[in-house]
Design an enzyme around this catalytic site. Structure first.
Site, PDB file in Angstrom:
ATOM      1  N   THR A 135       1.909  -3.179  -8.353  1.00  0.00           N
ATOM      2  CA  THR A 135       0.889  -2.703  -9.283  1.00  0.00           C
ATOM      3  C   THR A 135       1.518  -1.981 -10.470  1.00  0.00           C
ATOM      4  O   THR A 135       2.614  -1.425 -10.346  1.00  0.00           O
ATOM      5  CB  THR A 135      -0.060  -1.739  -8.540  1.00  0.00           C
ATOM      6  OG1 THR A 135      -0.840  -1.011  -9.475  1.00  0.00           O
ATOM      7  CG2 THR A 135       0.703  -0.714  -7.709  1.00  0.00           C
ATOM      8  N   ASP A 136       0.786  -1.956 -11.584  1.00  0.00           N
ATOM      9  CA  ASP A 136       1.253  -1.175 -12.743  1.00  0.00           C
ATOM     10  C   ASP A 136       1.130   0.330 -12.484  1.00  0.00           C
ATOM     11  O   ASP A 136       1.680   1.138 -13.221  1.00  0.00           O
ATOM     12  CB  ASP A 136       0.483  -1.570 -14.021  1.00  0.00           C
ATOM     13  CG  ASP A 136      -1.029  -1.376 -13.919  1.00  0.00           C
ATOM     14  OD1 ASP A 136      -1.533  -0.971 -12.847  1.00  0.00           O
ATOM     15  OD2 ASP A 136      -1.724  -1.644 -14.927  1.00  0.00           O
ATOM     16  N   GLU A 137       0.409   0.699 -11.401  1.00  0.00           N
ATOM     17  CA  GLU A 137       0.186   2.127 -11.137  1.00  0.00           C
ATOM     18  C   GLU A 137       1.480   2.846 -10.766  1.00  0.00           C
ATOM     19  O   GLU A 137       1.545   4.072 -10.836  1.00  0.00           O
ATOM     20  CB  GLU A 137      -0.879   2.306 -10.048  1.00  0.00           C
ATOM     21  CG  GLU A 137      -2.177   1.613 -10.439  1.00  0.00           C
ATOM     22  CD  GLU A 137      -3.377   1.957  -9.565  1.00  0.00           C
ATOM     23  OE1 GLU A 137      -3.368   2.999  -8.914  1.00  0.00           O
ATOM     24  OE2 GLU A 137      -4.329   1.153  -9.576  1.00  0.00           O
ATOM     25  N   TYR A 160      -1.327   6.089  -2.924  1.00  0.00           N
ATOM     26  CA  TYR A 160      -1.284   4.613  -3.000  1.00  0.00           C
ATOM     27  C   TYR A 160      -0.118   4.151  -3.866  1.00  0.00           C
ATOM     28  O   TYR A 160       0.727   3.357  -3.429  1.00  0.00           O
ATOM     29  CB  TYR A 160      -2.610   4.071  -3.558  1.00  0.00           C
ATOM     30  CG  TYR A 160      -2.511   2.629  -4.038  1.00  0.00           C
ATOM     31  CD1 TYR A 160      -2.283   1.587  -3.140  1.00  0.00           C
ATOM     32  CD2 TYR A 160      -2.629   2.313  -5.402  1.00  0.00           C
ATOM     33  CE1 TYR A 160      -2.172   0.269  -3.578  1.00  0.00           C
ATOM     34  CE2 TYR A 160      -2.528   0.998  -5.847  1.00  0.00           C
ATOM     35  CZ  TYR A 160      -2.295  -0.021  -4.933  1.00  0.00           C
ATOM     36  OH  TYR A 160      -2.175  -1.316  -5.370  1.00  0.00           O
ATOM     37  N   LYS A 164       3.376   2.067  -2.944  1.00  0.00           N
ATOM     38  CA  LYS A 164       3.750   0.779  -3.564  1.00  0.00           C
ATOM     39  C   LYS A 164       5.115   0.908  -4.245  1.00  0.00           C
ATOM     40  O   LYS A 164       5.941  -0.001  -4.188  1.00  0.00           O
ATOM     41  CB  LYS A 164       2.693   0.329  -4.581  1.00  0.00           C
ATOM     42  CG  LYS A 164       1.352  -0.054  -3.996  1.00  0.00           C
ATOM     43  CD  LYS A 164       1.402  -1.240  -3.041  1.00  0.00           C
ATOM     44  CE  LYS A 164       1.659  -2.566  -3.721  1.00  0.00           C
ATOM     45  NZ  LYS A 164       1.533  -3.690  -2.749  1.00  0.00           N
TER      46      LYS A 164
HETATM   47  P1  NAD Z   1      -7.369  -5.966  -0.441  1.00  0.00           P
HETATM   48  O1  NAD Z   1      -7.506  -4.548   0.028  1.00  0.00           O
HETATM   49  O2  NAD Z   1      -8.558  -6.722  -0.886  1.00  0.00           O
HETATM   50  O3  NAD Z   1      -6.698  -6.825   0.735  1.00  0.00           O
HETATM   51  C1  NAD Z   1      -5.594  -6.387   1.471  1.00  0.00           C
HETATM   52  C2  NAD Z   1      -5.432  -7.333   2.659  1.00  0.00           C
HETATM   53  O4  NAD Z   1      -4.268  -6.910   3.393  1.00  0.00           O
HETATM   54  C3  NAD Z   1      -6.610  -7.297   3.638  1.00  0.00           C
HETATM   55  O5  NAD Z   1      -6.951  -8.616   4.002  1.00  0.00           O
HETATM   56  C4  NAD Z   1      -6.080  -6.513   4.816  1.00  0.00           C
HETATM   57  O6  NAD Z   1      -6.686  -6.880   6.057  1.00  0.00           O
HETATM   58  C5  NAD Z   1      -4.595  -6.869   4.787  1.00  0.00           C
HETATM   59  N1  NAD Z   1      -3.745  -5.844   5.402  1.00  0.00           N
HETATM   60  C6  NAD Z   1      -3.739  -4.508   5.137  1.00  0.00           C
HETATM   61  N2  NAD Z   1      -2.841  -3.904   5.927  1.00  0.00           N
HETATM   62  C7  NAD Z   1      -2.271  -4.881   6.694  1.00  0.00           C
HETATM   63  C8  NAD Z   1      -1.281  -4.868   7.712  1.00  0.00           C
HETATM   64  N3  NAD Z   1      -0.711  -3.735   8.118  1.00  0.00           N
HETATM   65  N4  NAD Z   1      -0.914  -6.047   8.283  1.00  0.00           N
HETATM   66  C9  NAD Z   1      -1.503  -7.214   7.888  1.00  0.00           C
HETATM   67  N5  NAD Z   1      -2.474  -7.268   6.944  1.00  0.00           N
HETATM   68  C10 NAD Z   1      -2.848  -6.113   6.357  1.00  0.00           C
HETATM   69  O7  NAD Z   1      -6.241  -5.907  -1.548  1.00  0.00           O
HETATM   70  P2  NAD Z   1      -6.084  -6.774  -2.877  1.00  0.00           P
HETATM   71  O8  NAD Z   1      -6.893  -6.142  -3.947  1.00  0.00           O
HETATM   72  O9  NAD Z   1      -6.260  -8.207  -2.559  1.00  0.00           O
HETATM   73  O10 NAD Z   1      -4.551  -6.478  -3.210  1.00  0.00           O
HETATM   74  C11 NAD Z   1      -3.511  -7.341  -2.747  1.00  0.00           C
HETATM   75  C12 NAD Z   1      -2.169  -6.794  -3.215  1.00  0.00           C
HETATM   76  O11 NAD Z   1      -2.159  -6.682  -4.631  1.00  0.00           O
HETATM   77  C13 NAD Z   1      -1.842  -5.396  -2.691  1.00  0.00           C
HETATM   78  O12 NAD Z   1      -0.476  -5.353  -2.368  1.00  0.00           O
HETATM   79  C14 NAD Z   1      -2.153  -4.480  -3.856  1.00  0.00           C
HETATM   80  O13 NAD Z   1      -1.347  -3.314  -3.824  1.00  0.00           O
HETATM   81  C15 NAD Z   1      -1.802  -5.380  -5.019  1.00  0.00           C
HETATM   82  N6  NAD Z   1      -2.525  -5.071  -6.286  1.00  0.00           N
HETATM   83  C16 NAD Z   1      -3.892  -5.147  -6.325  1.00  0.00           C
HETATM   84  C17 NAD Z   1      -4.546  -4.893  -7.525  1.00  0.00           C
HETATM   85  C18 NAD Z   1      -6.050  -5.004  -7.637  1.00  0.00           C
HETATM   86  O14 NAD Z   1      -6.584  -4.756  -8.729  1.00  0.00           O
HETATM   87  N7  NAD Z   1      -6.775  -5.373  -6.609  1.00  0.00           N
HETATM   88  C19 NAD Z   1      -3.814  -4.545  -8.663  1.00  0.00           C
HETATM   89  C20 NAD Z   1      -2.434  -4.450  -8.574  1.00  0.00           C
HETATM   90  C21 NAD Z   1      -1.794  -4.749  -7.376  1.00  0.00           C
HETATM   91  P1  TYD Z   2     -10.599   1.321  -9.086  1.00  0.00           P
HETATM   92  O1  TYD Z   2     -11.398   0.056  -9.119  1.00  0.00           O
HETATM   93  O2  TYD Z   2     -10.676   2.183  -7.862  1.00  0.00           O
HETATM   94  O3  TYD Z   2      -9.092   0.911  -9.415  1.00  0.00           O
HETATM   95  P2  TYD Z   2      -7.792   1.845  -9.729  1.00  0.00           P
HETATM   96  O4  TYD Z   2      -8.086   3.236  -9.322  1.00  0.00           O
HETATM   97  O5  TYD Z   2      -6.736   1.225  -8.843  1.00  0.00           O
HETATM   98  O6  TYD Z   2      -7.521   1.685 -11.188  1.00  0.00           O
HETATM   99  O7  TYD Z   2     -11.015   2.216 -10.334  1.00  0.00           O
HETATM  100  C1  TYD Z   2     -10.924   1.732 -11.657  1.00  0.00           C
HETATM  101  C2  TYD Z   2     -11.288   2.868 -12.580  1.00  0.00           C
HETATM  102  O8  TYD Z   2     -12.666   3.188 -12.397  1.00  0.00           O
HETATM  103  C3  TYD Z   2     -10.527   4.160 -12.308  1.00  0.00           C
HETATM  104  O9  TYD Z   2     -10.275   4.818 -13.544  1.00  0.00           O
HETATM  105  C4  TYD Z   2     -11.483   4.991 -11.476  1.00  0.00           C
HETATM  106  C5  TYD Z   2     -12.848   4.554 -12.007  1.00  0.00           C
HETATM  107  N1  TYD Z   2     -13.953   4.594 -11.026  1.00  0.00           N
HETATM  108  C6  TYD Z   2     -15.130   5.273 -11.320  1.00  0.00           C
HETATM  109  O10 TYD Z   2     -15.282   5.875 -12.402  1.00  0.00           O
HETATM  110  N2  TYD Z   2     -16.143   5.248 -10.402  1.00  0.00           N
HETATM  111  C7  TYD Z   2     -16.041   4.618  -9.226  1.00  0.00           C
HETATM  112  O11 TYD Z   2     -16.991   4.648  -8.391  1.00  0.00           O
HETATM  113  C8  TYD Z   2     -14.816   3.905  -8.920  1.00  0.00           C
HETATM  114  C9  TYD Z   2     -14.646   3.184  -7.614  1.00  0.00           C
HETATM  115  C10 TYD Z   2     -13.813   3.919  -9.868  1.00  0.00           C
END
Ligand code: NAD
Ligand code: TYD
Length: 354
Positions: A135-137, A160, A164
């Site tokens: 992630t960019d975070e 989180y 990562k």
């Molecule tokens: P998500 O929470 O929707 O899904 C995560 C999946 O991982 C789930 O199916 C869960 O059951 C599985 N999982 C969790 N812990 C596990 C374990 N110990 N063993 C096996 N499976 C496990 O997440 P997502 O949004 O699809 O994100 C996927 C990846 O992308 C993550 O690594 C996250 O850090 C990264 N990412 C997500 C975003 C975003 O905006 N969603 C942005 C940047 C990076």
């Molecule tokens: P989120 O979807 O949780 O992603 P991330 O924290 O990984 O960026 O949140 C996106 C942005 O929205 C973040 O600045 C927090 C804000 N946010 C709210 O203002 N209200 C909400 O209920 C949630 C879930 C997020």
């Protein structure tokens, strides 16, 4: 690069991005291997996200319920399926949950990644690629100007992003120390179908449809860059195929937007496609709530390395991607009802063993 993966382990394939990626990859003519989806099915993992996939692609898709923290289980899967590549999504992914209970983030995101790296390095030349999704975070927070590049120092602010960051460092170290063929991508906020409705966009869409309050943290002016999930899937596959081993690539959507602006866009679209019975705008559902502790102010991504080196750029505009996403959530209400209900967890345990 001539990469012919036969048995690709996709971890976390039942989550949001992982399930979109599996559907995407099976449709690519330059992937003819088999996918072994390894997922422990946390609250965020949902096999329904891949309904019909095994039937549509006979012999190309296998699901194994297992925890990446379980080293012995991972070793068994590697041996049984002859794993020669990994695309690693599995993680705890929600910042707010990491503030309330960080422990599972440390286990899954750090120890889980470590286990996979250890087993992969033991496979020697048979192993072709370990792609790690990050992630960019990890870069921390930006002021009003500037963009994250691959050279930006890591300064994670939440449990989180710290977990990562730790996993990213392990991936880098396994390339430098053991020559493991790794690639790493750091992407911005994804949006699209099948995202668990705790993240900003699906939460706001569903709350608005259900006449529930729309909680905006702080002043609502925090900025995120938004990446359509299918664009992200394309970027991952491009990097896996042609990215330089040991390298990191930033992936962004070229869509920097304040949270409050997004919520207003969502309400405008919903008011048009699903008008309220009283015909009024849903603006009155917006409430400002206490800010998230350590809330990063702004994320913005420079993805020019990926653009120049591998020719990838996002295809979807935020306006069109958001509309498609809202339409998906408004149409698939039974999906969101089920993933938010306890009933769904019982169903998983019956199907796959609790
Ligand atoms: P998500 O929470 O929707 O899904 C995560 C999946 O991982 C789930 O199916 C869960 O059951 C599985 N999982 C969790 N812990 C596990 C374990 N110990 N063993 C096996 N499976 C496990 O997440 P997502 O949004 O699809 O994100 C996927 C990846 O992308 C993550 O690594 C996250 O850090 C990264 N990412 C997500 C975003 C975003 O905006 N969603 C942005 C940047 C990076
Ligand atoms: P989120 O979807 O949780 O992603 P991330 O924290 O990984 O960026 O949140 C996106 C942005 O929205 C973040 O600045 C927090 C804000 N946010 C709210 O203002 N209200 C909400 O209920 C949630 C879930 C997020």
């Amino acid at each position: 690069m001539n990469m012919k993966i036969k048995n690709l382990m996709v971890t976390g394939g039942c989550g949001f991005i992982g399930s979109n990626f599996i559907r995407y990859l099976l449709e690519q003519s330059d992937f003819q291997g088999r996918i072994i989806n390894v997922d422990t099915l946390t609250y965020a993992g949902n096999p329904e996200n891949l309904k019909g996939v095994a039937k549509t692609w006979p012999g190309r898709y296998v699901f194994v319920r297992a925890d990446i923290c379980d080293l012995e289980a991972m070793k068994k899967i590697f041996a049984e399926y002859g794993i020669d590549g990994i695309c690693h999504f599995a993680a705890e992914s929600h910042v707010d949950r990491s503030i309330k209970r960080p422990d599972s983030f440390i286990f899954s995101n750090i120890i889980g990644t470590f286990n996979l790296l250890e087993i992969a390095r033991g496979r020697g030349d048979a192993f072709q690629i370990f792609h790690h999704i990050s992630t960019d975070e990890v870069y921390g927070s930006l002021g009003p100007e500037g963009l994250f590049t691959e050279e930006t120092p890591y300064r994670p602010n939440s449990p989180y992003s710290a977990s990562k960051a730790a996993s990213d460092h392990l991936v880098r170290a396994y390339h430098e120390t053991f020559g493991l063929p790794t690639t790493l991508s750091n992407c911005s906020n994804n949006y699209g179908a099948y995202q668990f409705p705790e993240k900003l966009i699906p939460l706001m869409v569903l709350n608005a449809l259900e006449e529930k309050p729309l909680p905006i943290y702080g002043d609502g002016k925090n900025v995120r860059d938004w990446l359509y999930v299918t664009d992200h899937c394309e970027a991952i596959w491009t990097i896996m195929k042609r990215g330089e081993r040991g390298e990191t690539y930033n992936v962004g959507g070229a869509s920097e937007i304040e949270n409050i602006v997004i919520v207003n866009m969502i309400l405008a679209i919903l008011d048009e496609i699903r008008p309220r019975e009283n015909g009024k705008s849903r603006q009155d559902l917006i409430i400002y709530v206490k800010d998230r502790p350590g809330h990063d102010r702004r994320y913005a991504i420079d993805f020019s390395k990926l653009q120049k080196a591998l020719g990838w750029e996002p295809r979807e505009s935020f306006a069109t991607g958001l509309r498609k996403t809202i339409e998906w959530y408004a149409t698939n209400r039974d999906w969101s009802d089920r993933v938010r209900s306890g009933e769904y967890q019982h169903w998983i345990d019956e199907q796959y063993g609790g």
